[in-house]
Design an enzyme around this catalytic site. Structure first.
Site, PDB file in Angstrom:
ATOM      1  N   LYS A 161       0.817  -1.219   0.000  1.00  0.00           N
ATOM      2  CA  LYS A 161       0.000   0.000   0.000  1.00  0.00           C
ATOM      3  C   LYS A 161       0.849   1.267   0.000  1.00  0.00           C
ATOM      4  O   LYS A 161       0.564   2.223  -0.726  1.00  0.00           O
ATOM      5  CB  LYS A 161      -0.937  -0.021   1.202  1.00  0.00           C
ATOM      6  CG  LYS A 161      -2.020  -1.097   1.142  1.00  0.00           C
ATOM      7  CD  LYS A 161      -2.937  -1.016   2.340  1.00  0.00           C
ATOM      8  CE  LYS A 161      -4.095  -2.025   2.229  1.00  0.00           C
ATOM      9  NZ  LYS A 161      -3.617  -3.416   2.275  1.00  0.00           N
ATOM     10  N   ILE A 162       1.908   1.302   0.815  1.00  0.00           N
ATOM     11  CA  ILE A 162       2.749   2.498   0.872  1.00  0.00           C
ATOM     12  C   ILE A 162       3.584   2.625  -0.392  1.00  0.00           C
ATOM     13  O   ILE A 162       3.698   3.711  -0.975  1.00  0.00           O
ATOM     14  CB  ILE A 162       3.647   2.472   2.125  1.00  0.00           C
ATOM     15  CG1 ILE A 162       2.788   2.491   3.394  1.00  0.00           C
ATOM     16  CG2 ILE A 162       4.613   3.659   2.121  1.00  0.00           C
ATOM     17  CD1 ILE A 162       3.578   2.335   4.679  1.00  0.00           C
ATOM     18  N   SER A 240      10.968   3.208   6.019  1.00  0.00           N
ATOM     19  CA  SER A 240      10.350   1.964   6.468  1.00  0.00           C
ATOM     20  C   SER A 240      10.928   1.507   7.803  1.00  0.00           C
ATOM     21  O   SER A 240      10.375   1.809   8.856  1.00  0.00           O
ATOM     22  CB  SER A 240      10.526   0.885   5.402  1.00  0.00           C
ATOM     23  OG  SER A 240       9.852  -0.292   5.770  1.00  0.00           O
ATOM     24  N   ARG A 241      12.060   0.817   7.779  1.00  0.00           N
ATOM     25  CA  ARG A 241      12.720   0.364   8.999  1.00  0.00           C
ATOM     26  C   ARG A 241      14.227   0.524   8.832  1.00  0.00           C
ATOM     27  O   ARG A 241      14.793   0.219   7.777  1.00  0.00           O
ATOM     28  CB  ARG A 241      12.390  -1.102   9.304  1.00  0.00           C
ATOM     29  CG  ARG A 241      10.965  -1.338   9.793  1.00  0.00           C
ATOM     30  CD  ARG A 241      10.725  -0.740  11.167  1.00  0.00           C
ATOM     31  NE  ARG A 241       9.373  -0.959  11.654  1.00  0.00           N
ATOM     32  CZ  ARG A 241       8.368  -0.116  11.502  1.00  0.00           C
ATOM     33  NH1 ARG A 241       8.574   1.029  10.827  1.00  0.00           N
ATOM     34  NH2 ARG A 241       7.172  -0.373  11.996  1.00  0.00           N
ATOM     35  N   ASP A 265      14.422   8.415   7.462  1.00  0.00           N
ATOM     36  CA  ASP A 265      13.511   8.693   8.572  1.00  0.00           C
ATOM     37  C   ASP A 265      13.650   7.643   9.654  1.00  0.00           C
ATOM     38  O   ASP A 265      13.023   7.758  10.708  1.00  0.00           O
ATOM     39  CB  ASP A 265      12.065   8.731   8.058  1.00  0.00           C
ATOM     40  CG  ASP A 265      11.093   9.134   9.152  1.00  0.00           C
ATOM     41  OD1 ASP A 265      11.338  10.169   9.807  1.00  0.00           O
ATOM     42  OD2 ASP A 265      10.089   8.422   9.367  1.00  0.00           O
ATOM     43  N   GLU A 270      18.088   3.038  16.241  1.00  0.00           N
ATOM     44  CA  GLU A 270      17.342   4.204  16.725  1.00  0.00           C
ATOM     45  C   GLU A 270      16.737   4.010  18.111  1.00  0.00           C
ATOM     46  O   GLU A 270      16.423   4.988  18.793  1.00  0.00           O
ATOM     47  CB  GLU A 270      16.235   4.564  15.744  1.00  0.00           C
ATOM     48  CG  GLU A 270      15.104   3.560  15.660  1.00  0.00           C
ATOM     49  CD  GLU A 270      14.048   3.968  14.636  1.00  0.00           C
ATOM     50  OE1 GLU A 270      12.872   4.050  14.993  1.00  0.00           O
ATOM     51  OE2 GLU A 270      14.423   4.206  13.468  1.00  0.00           O
ATOM     52  N   HIS A 302      11.917   9.256  12.619  1.00  0.00           N
ATOM     53  CA  HIS A 302      10.809   8.306  12.487  1.00  0.00           C
ATOM     54  C   HIS A 302       9.456   9.012  12.564  1.00  0.00           C
ATOM     55  O   HIS A 302       8.569   8.623  13.331  1.00  0.00           O
ATOM     56  CB  HIS A 302      10.894   7.231  13.576  1.00  0.00           C
ATOM     57  CG  HIS A 302      10.279   5.918  13.166  1.00  0.00           C
ATOM     58  ND1 HIS A 302      10.832   4.702  13.492  1.00  0.00           N
ATOM     59  CD2 HIS A 302       9.154   5.636  12.479  1.00  0.00           C
ATOM     60  CE1 HIS A 302      10.077   3.728  13.012  1.00  0.00           C
ATOM     61  NE2 HIS A 302       9.041   4.280  12.401  1.00  0.00           N
ATOM     62  N   GLN A 303       9.280  10.030  11.735  1.00  0.00           N
ATOM     63  CA  GLN A 303       8.059  10.827  11.769  1.00  0.00           C
ATOM     64  C   GLN A 303       7.197  10.679  10.530  1.00  0.00           C
ATOM     65  O   GLN A 303       6.179  11.364  10.400  1.00  0.00           O
ATOM     66  CB  GLN A 303       8.416  12.305  11.964  1.00  0.00           C
ATOM     67  CG  GLN A 303       9.083  12.962  10.751  1.00  0.00           C
ATOM     68  CD  GLN A 303       9.414  14.416  10.977  1.00  0.00           C
ATOM     69  OE1 GLN A 303      10.446  14.733  11.545  1.00  0.00           O
ATOM     70  NE2 GLN A 303       8.543  15.316  10.516  1.00  0.00           N
ATOM     71  N   ALA A 304       7.553   9.775   9.633  1.00  0.00           N
ATOM     72  CA  ALA A 304       6.819   9.669   8.373  1.00  0.00           C
ATOM     73  C   ALA A 304       5.333   9.382   8.592  1.00  0.00           C
ATOM     74  O   ALA A 304       4.476   9.884   7.869  1.00  0.00           O
ATOM     75  CB  ALA A 304       7.441   8.588   7.491  1.00  0.00           C
TER      76      ALA A 304
END
Length: 339
Positions: A161-162, A240-241, A265, A270, A302-304
């Site tokens: 989906k993304i 993503s990760r 991101d 992290e 990590h704000q996406a």
């Protein structure tokens, strides 16, 4: 509260951001009391959950074996994760401890896809450098030249989906599309996407964006070999990760002067850093410290996913997961069902 009774009880929510707190409190009002904590769940904070049958966690919480055992010993029977990813949870241990684990299987894919494009365009058009200059009243254009995206090639690793939402934006720019995934997405193919082996995608793409989950099979998907396969002037984006990229290898390539820009991101180490204020502390992570010094690298925390739309959907799905648990129902969001 006995499982399945639906009776109100306090839920302990870890790692709650200030903007997120009122949304959680409004959603749970009339269903359950919820206490929001800004600390993350880990070995040190797990004892706080004693006496709470349900805990709510974020992706940067630690739900490894030791933490899960501490939670279970304190009476926790359900973990409601406020994210799609769950690589931070030891599901086998949770199952052995008879703990129900749920996640949010879907929220707005546009939030992440749009932010990935924000990173791509920011590094392409040198926005951070330009903004810093103009704040100092330096209005020169030296070193700020970017490139048109129109007519260039976007490589999308992961076309769920993304990835599909990212590809639609790329199509709007007039880009050629290459895709890589275990299954082809018909919607992406209708946009003109051609599915090719990963090596070809990396070699031919001007922009590479990662949209695959982090699993043992995808850990360090972009390793030293993959990075060397990319064009010297390519743009790399990861929303993503962090574990999808071998960061040390990326730093080595950046030191050689490669890549037009890198937008990250997420970061593979992290945990214990992102979502926290470390501005007054010495940086202990040498790799991250080196990474942020490159002028063509942009790192965000990590704000996406962090839009009103997406967070609202995440909160509503989390509430539904909790209500399903208390009512004894099972949904597609359950990773480990109640025994």
């Amino acid at each position: 509260m006995a499982p399945g009774t639906g009776a109100a009880s306090e839920i302990l929510a870890f790692g709650v951001q200030a903007d997120e707190k009122p949304m959680i409190e409004r959603a749970f009002q009339g269903h359950h009391e919820v206490r929001c904590l800004d600390v993350f769940l880990n070995e040190d904070t797990a004892p706080i959950a004693t006496g709470h049958e349900i805990v709510c966690t974020s992706v940067n919480c630690d739900l490894g074996s030791h933490v899960l055992q501490t939670l279970a010993a304190g009476g926790t029977r359900m973990v409601a994760q406020r994210s799609t990813g769950f690589n931070n949870i030891d599901l086998k241990v949770a199952q052995r401890l008879a703990m129900t684990v749920s996640r949010v299987s879907y929220y707005s894919p546009h939030s992440v896809a749009e932010f990935a494009w924000t990173l791509a365009m920011a590094v392409n058009r040198r926005i951070v450098r330009a903004s810093t200059r103009t704040r100092d009243f330096d209005f020169r254009l030296d070193g700020l030249m970017g490139r048109d995206m129109h007519g260039r090639t976007a490589g999308v690793l992961g076309t769920g989906k993304i990835g599909e939402a990212f590809a639609r934006i790329a199509h709007g720019f007039g880009m050629k599309l290459l895709g890589w995934d275990i299954a082809e997405n018909p919607a992406c193919m209708q946009l003109g996407m051609r599915y090719v082996p990963k090596e070809r995608l990396l070699a031919e793409s001007d922009l590479v964006s990662l949209h695959v989950p982090l699993m043992p099979e995808t850990s360090r998907l972009i390793d030293a070999y993959a990075l060397r396969s990319m064009k010297d002037d390519a743009i790399l984006v990861n929303s993503s990760r962090g574990g999808l990229i071998d960061t040390a290898a990326l730093v080595a390539e950046l030191r050689e002067g490669r890549f037009t820009g890198v937008g990250l991101d997420v970061y593979e180490a992290e945990a214990g850093l992102f979502f926290l204020d470390k501005s007054l502390h010495a940086v202990e992570d040498d790799t991250l410290a080196r990474l942020v010094t490159f002028p063509n690298v942009l790192v965000t925390s990590h704000q996406a996913y962090y839009t009103e739309d997406a967070v609202g959907q995440i909160v509503e799905a989390t509430l539904k997961n909790v209500l399903d648990y208390t009512a004894g129902r099972r949904s597609e969001n359950v990773l480990v069902p109640r025994n």
